[in-house]
Design a protein around this motif. Structure first.
Motif, PDB file in Angstrom:
ATOM      1  N   PHE A   6      -8.748  -0.852   2.639  1.00 31.43           N
ATOM      2  CA  PHE A   6      -7.657  -1.449   3.413  1.00 31.43           C
ATOM      3  C   PHE A   6      -8.019  -2.811   3.985  1.00 31.43           C
ATOM      4  O   PHE A   6      -7.186  -3.726   3.986  1.00 31.43           O
ATOM      5  CB  PHE A   6      -7.229  -0.499   4.534  1.00 31.43           C
ATOM      6  CG  PHE A   6      -6.489   0.709   4.047  1.00 31.43           C
ATOM      7  CD1 PHE A   6      -5.179   0.606   3.621  1.00 31.43           C
ATOM      8  CD2 PHE A   6      -7.105   1.942   3.994  1.00 31.43           C
ATOM      9  CE1 PHE A   6      -4.489   1.711   3.158  1.00 31.43           C
ATOM     10  CE2 PHE A   6      -6.435   3.067   3.535  1.00 31.43           C
ATOM     11  CZ  PHE A   6      -5.118   2.943   3.110  1.00 31.43           C
ATOM     12  N   GLY A   7      -9.239  -2.976   4.499  1.00 28.36           N
ATOM     13  CA  GLY A   7      -9.633  -4.246   5.102  1.00 28.36           C
ATOM     14  C   GLY A   7      -9.446  -5.438   4.187  1.00 28.36           C
ATOM     15  O   GLY A   7      -8.872  -6.469   4.601  1.00 28.36           O
TER      16      GLY A   7
ATOM     17  N   LYS B 208       0.844  -1.204   0.000  1.00 33.24           N
ATOM     18  CA  LYS B 208       0.000   0.000   0.000  1.00 33.24           C
ATOM     19  C   LYS B 208       0.877   1.250   0.000  1.00 33.24           C
ATOM     20  O   LYS B 208       1.768   1.382   0.833  1.00 33.24           O
ATOM     21  CB  LYS B 208      -0.912   0.035   1.233  1.00 33.24           C
ATOM     22  CG  LYS B 208      -1.868  -1.156   1.347  1.00 33.24           C
ATOM     23  CD  LYS B 208      -1.397  -2.073   2.448  1.00 33.24           C
ATOM     24  CE  LYS B 208      -2.373  -3.214   2.672  1.00 33.24           C
ATOM     25  NZ  LYS B 208      -1.817  -4.221   3.616  1.00 33.24           N
TER      26      LYS B 208
ATOM     27  N   THR C 241     -13.303   8.145   6.026  1.00 26.65           N
ATOM     28  CA  THR C 241     -12.171   7.276   6.363  1.00 26.65           C
ATOM     29  C   THR C 241     -12.640   5.886   6.788  1.00 26.65           C
ATOM     30  O   THR C 241     -11.943   4.899   6.552  1.00 26.65           O
ATOM     31  CB  THR C 241     -11.322   7.907   7.479  1.00 26.65           C
ATOM     32  OG1 THR C 241     -12.151   8.201   8.610  1.00 26.65           O
ATOM     33  CG2 THR C 241     -10.670   9.198   6.996  1.00 26.65           C
ATOM     34  N   GLY C 242     -13.817   5.801   7.409  1.00 23.76           N
ATOM     35  CA  GLY C 242     -14.349   4.487   7.776  1.00 23.76           C
ATOM     36  C   GLY C 242     -14.570   3.615   6.555  1.00 23.76           C
ATOM     37  O   GLY C 242     -14.280   2.406   6.567  1.00 23.76           O
TER      38      GLY C 242
ATOM     39  N   ASP D  42      -5.853  -6.786   4.068  1.00 25.13           N
ATOM     40  CA  ASP D  42      -5.193  -7.350   5.241  1.00 25.13           C
ATOM     41  C   ASP D  42      -4.742  -8.764   4.935  1.00 25.13           C
ATOM     42  O   ASP D  42      -5.291  -9.431   4.047  1.00 25.13           O
ATOM     43  CB  ASP D  42      -6.161  -7.375   6.428  1.00 25.13           C
ATOM     44  CG  ASP D  42      -6.335  -6.016   7.077  1.00 25.13           C
ATOM     45  OD1 ASP D  42      -5.456  -5.150   6.889  1.00 25.13           O
ATOM     46  OD2 ASP D  42      -7.357  -5.821   7.768  1.00 25.13           O
TER      47      ASP D  42
ATOM     48  N   HIS E 134      -3.786   9.076  10.046  1.00 30.43           N
ATOM     49  CA  HIS E 134      -4.946   8.198  10.232  1.00 30.43           C
ATOM     50  C   HIS E 134      -4.547   6.764  10.589  1.00 30.43           C
ATOM     51  O   HIS E 134      -5.410   5.902  10.721  1.00 30.43           O
ATOM     52  CB  HIS E 134      -5.798   8.160   8.956  1.00 30.43           C
ATOM     53  CG  HIS E 134      -6.516   9.443   8.668  1.00 30.43           C
ATOM     54  ND1 HIS E 134      -7.528   9.935   9.472  1.00 30.43           N
ATOM     55  CD2 HIS E 134      -6.370  10.346   7.663  1.00 30.43           C
ATOM     56  CE1 HIS E 134      -7.977  11.066   8.972  1.00 30.43           C
ATOM     57  NE2 HIS E 134      -7.288  11.345   7.885  1.00 30.43           N
ATOM     58  N   TRP E 135      -3.264   6.486  10.654  1.00 31.23           N
ATOM     59  CA  TRP E 135      -2.756   5.145  10.919  1.00 31.23           C
ATOM     60  C   TRP E 135      -3.094   4.168   9.787  1.00 31.23           C
ATOM     61  O   TRP E 135      -3.206   2.967  10.000  1.00 31.23           O
ATOM     62  CB  TRP E 135      -3.282   4.594  12.259  1.00 31.23           C
ATOM     63  CG  TRP E 135      -2.906   5.465  13.414  1.00 31.23           C
ATOM     64  CD1 TRP E 135      -3.707   6.358  14.075  1.00 31.23           C
ATOM     65  CD2 TRP E 135      -1.623   5.573  14.049  1.00 31.23           C
ATOM     66  NE1 TRP E 135      -3.035   7.001  15.069  1.00 31.23           N
ATOM     67  CE2 TRP E 135      -1.745   6.550  15.082  1.00 31.23           C
ATOM     68  CE3 TRP E 135      -0.400   4.959  13.860  1.00 31.23           C
ATOM     69  CZ2 TRP E 135      -0.679   6.901  15.901  1.00 31.23           C
ATOM     70  CZ3 TRP E 135       0.658   5.313  14.675  1.00 31.23           C
ATOM     71  CH2 TRP E 135       0.508   6.263  15.680  1.00 31.23           C
ATOM     72  N   PHE E 136      -3.277   4.682   8.580  1.00 35.64           N
ATOM     73  CA  PHE E 136      -3.444   3.790   7.444  1.00 35.64           C
ATOM     74  C   PHE E 136      -2.168   2.960   7.290  1.00 35.64           C
ATOM     75  O   PHE E 136      -1.058   3.478   7.433  1.00 35.64           O
ATOM     76  CB  PHE E 136      -3.686   4.587   6.161  1.00 35.64           C
ATOM     77  CG  PHE E 136      -5.034   5.259   6.084  1.00 35.64           C
ATOM     78  CD1 PHE E 136      -6.169   4.627   6.569  1.00 35.64           C
ATOM     79  CD2 PHE E 136      -5.168   6.513   5.508  1.00 35.64           C
ATOM     80  CE1 PHE E 136      -7.415   5.247   6.495  1.00 35.64           C
ATOM     81  CE2 PHE E 136      -6.407   7.134   5.416  1.00 35.64           C
ATOM     82  CZ  PHE E 136      -7.532   6.497   5.921  1.00 35.64           C
TER      83      PHE E 136
ATOM     84  N   THR F 186      -9.054   9.691  -2.860  1.00 37.27           N
ATOM     85  CA  THR F 186      -9.999   9.947  -1.767  1.00 37.27           C
ATOM     86  C   THR F 186     -11.201  10.755  -2.244  1.00 37.27           C
ATOM     87  O   THR F 186     -12.233  10.779  -1.572  1.00 37.27           O
ATOM     88  CB  THR F 186      -9.319  10.692  -0.604  1.00 37.27           C
ATOM     89  OG1 THR F 186      -8.793  11.942  -1.079  1.00 37.27           O
ATOM     90  CG2 THR F 186      -8.195   9.861  -0.004  1.00 37.27           C
TER      91      THR F 186
ATOM     92  N   TRP G  60     -11.231   2.331   5.274  1.00 36.86           N
ATOM     93  CA  TRP G  60     -10.784   1.173   6.051  1.00 36.86           C
ATOM     94  C   TRP G  60     -11.564  -0.079   5.646  1.00 36.86           C
ATOM     95  O   TRP G  60     -10.982  -1.142   5.454  1.00 36.86           O
ATOM     96  CB  TRP G  60     -10.983   1.433   7.550  1.00 36.86           C
ATOM     97  CG  TRP G  60      -9.899   2.227   8.199  1.00 36.86           C
ATOM     98  CD1 TRP G  60      -9.949   3.522   8.605  1.00 36.86           C
ATOM     99  CD2 TRP G  60      -8.578   1.776   8.530  1.00 36.86           C
ATOM    100  NE1 TRP G  60      -8.758   3.913   9.169  1.00 36.86           N
ATOM    101  CE2 TRP G  60      -7.904   2.857   9.148  1.00 36.86           C
ATOM    102  CE3 TRP G  60      -7.912   0.562   8.381  1.00 36.86           C
ATOM    103  CZ2 TRP G  60      -6.588   2.759   9.592  1.00 36.86           C
ATOM    104  CZ3 TRP G  60      -6.596   0.461   8.837  1.00 36.86           C
ATOM    105  CH2 TRP G  60      -5.952   1.552   9.435  1.00 36.86           C
ATOM    106  N   ARG G  61     -12.869   0.061   5.496  1.00 33.45           N
ATOM    107  CA  ARG G  61     -13.734  -1.092   5.247  1.00 33.45           C
ATOM    108  C   ARG G  61     -13.609  -1.624   3.819  1.00 33.45           C
ATOM    109  O   ARG G  61     -13.519  -2.836   3.605  1.00 33.45           O
ATOM    110  CB  ARG G  61     -15.177  -0.685   5.529  1.00 33.45           C
ATOM    111  CG  ARG G  61     -16.194  -1.818   5.340  1.00 33.45           C
ATOM    112  CD  ARG G  61     -17.595  -1.332   5.670  1.00 33.45           C
ATOM    113  NE  ARG G  61     -18.101  -0.345   4.705  1.00 33.45           N
ATOM    114  CZ  ARG G  61     -18.241   0.947   4.955  1.00 33.45           C
ATOM    115  NH1 ARG G  61     -17.907   1.449   6.141  1.00 33.45           N
ATOM    116  NH2 ARG G  61     -18.708   1.771   4.039  1.00 33.45           N
TER     117      ARG G  61
END
Length: 211
Positions: A102-103, A32, A94-95, A106, A149-151, A66, A98-99
């Motif tokens: 990024f999720g 990423k 941002t949620g 993982d 954001h800790w991405f 974004t 993540w969903r």
């Protein structure tokens, strides 16, 4: 901070080579990359060049902006259409990033990434289909305010504009306090793995990779 002149094409090659040679690239996990910068900086263009450079190295790439993950207008404009604090912390979903982005990337994830979620012009869902990024593929996410954001980025690049250049090249001047707040609270120049000075988009310069 010292900068070295570079072209956008060569910068993309440097980033792709660095990423491809990193320890994180040795396995089958997804990589990423975050390209952080204001709309006045050519983040989308650099993301496209980097994607091309990575594909020549045999990597599948998904570029995500974004701008495709903004919240509905009713939420973005809750405090008015020109509220810099809302722009800073409340416009991007941002949620959802993540969903939906990024999720799935993982370890053990499906790799099914949603390239965009919301059309801010029509103010409705884009209904774009999911894209499956194969193992060893690379996500390149570009947009403002990405750091802090800790991405889980493997490589981060910050496109920096001096205060004067930012004022000159920003069309929506009411957003300027948001970028000042980002500099003060997050300090993207200190956090990024590489910083690119983009005051003059025809003549970028960069710091190289920092330890």
């Amino acid at each position: 901070m010292r900068y070295e002149a570079i072209t956008w094409d060569r910068l993309a090659e440097e980033l792709a080579g660095h990423l491809d040679a990193s320890p994180a690239a040795a396995g089958d996990d997804w990589l990423k990359v975050g390209i952080d910068g204001p709309p006045a900086a050519p983040g989308g263009e650099l993301a496209g060049l980097l994607a091309e450079a990575l594909r020549t190295r045999g990597r599948a790439v998904q570029v995500v902006g974004t701008g495709g993950f903004l919240r509905p207008a009713s939420l973005r404009y809750e405090y008015g259409r020109q509220d810099p604090d809302a722009y800073y912390s409340g416009w991007t979903d941002t949620g959802a990033l993540w969903r939906e982005v990024f999720g799935p990337l993982d370890p053990g994830g499906t790799g099914r990434v949603l390239p965009d979620l919301w059309d801010p012009v029509r103010d409705r869902a884009t209904r774009s289909p999911y894209v499956t990024l194969p193992p060893r593929g690379v996500l390149v996410l570009h947009g403002p305010f990405l750091l802090g954001h800790w991405f889980p980025f493997d490589l981060t690049v910050h496109l920096r504009l001096s205060p004067g250049a930012l004022v000159r090249r920003t069309e929506e001047s009411w957003t300027l306090p948001a970028f000042a707040r980002y500099e003060m609270e997050v300090g993207p120049t200190d956090l990024a793995d590489a910083v690119v000075r983009a005051d003059d988009p025809r003549h970028p310069a960069w710091t190289g990779f920092r330890a």
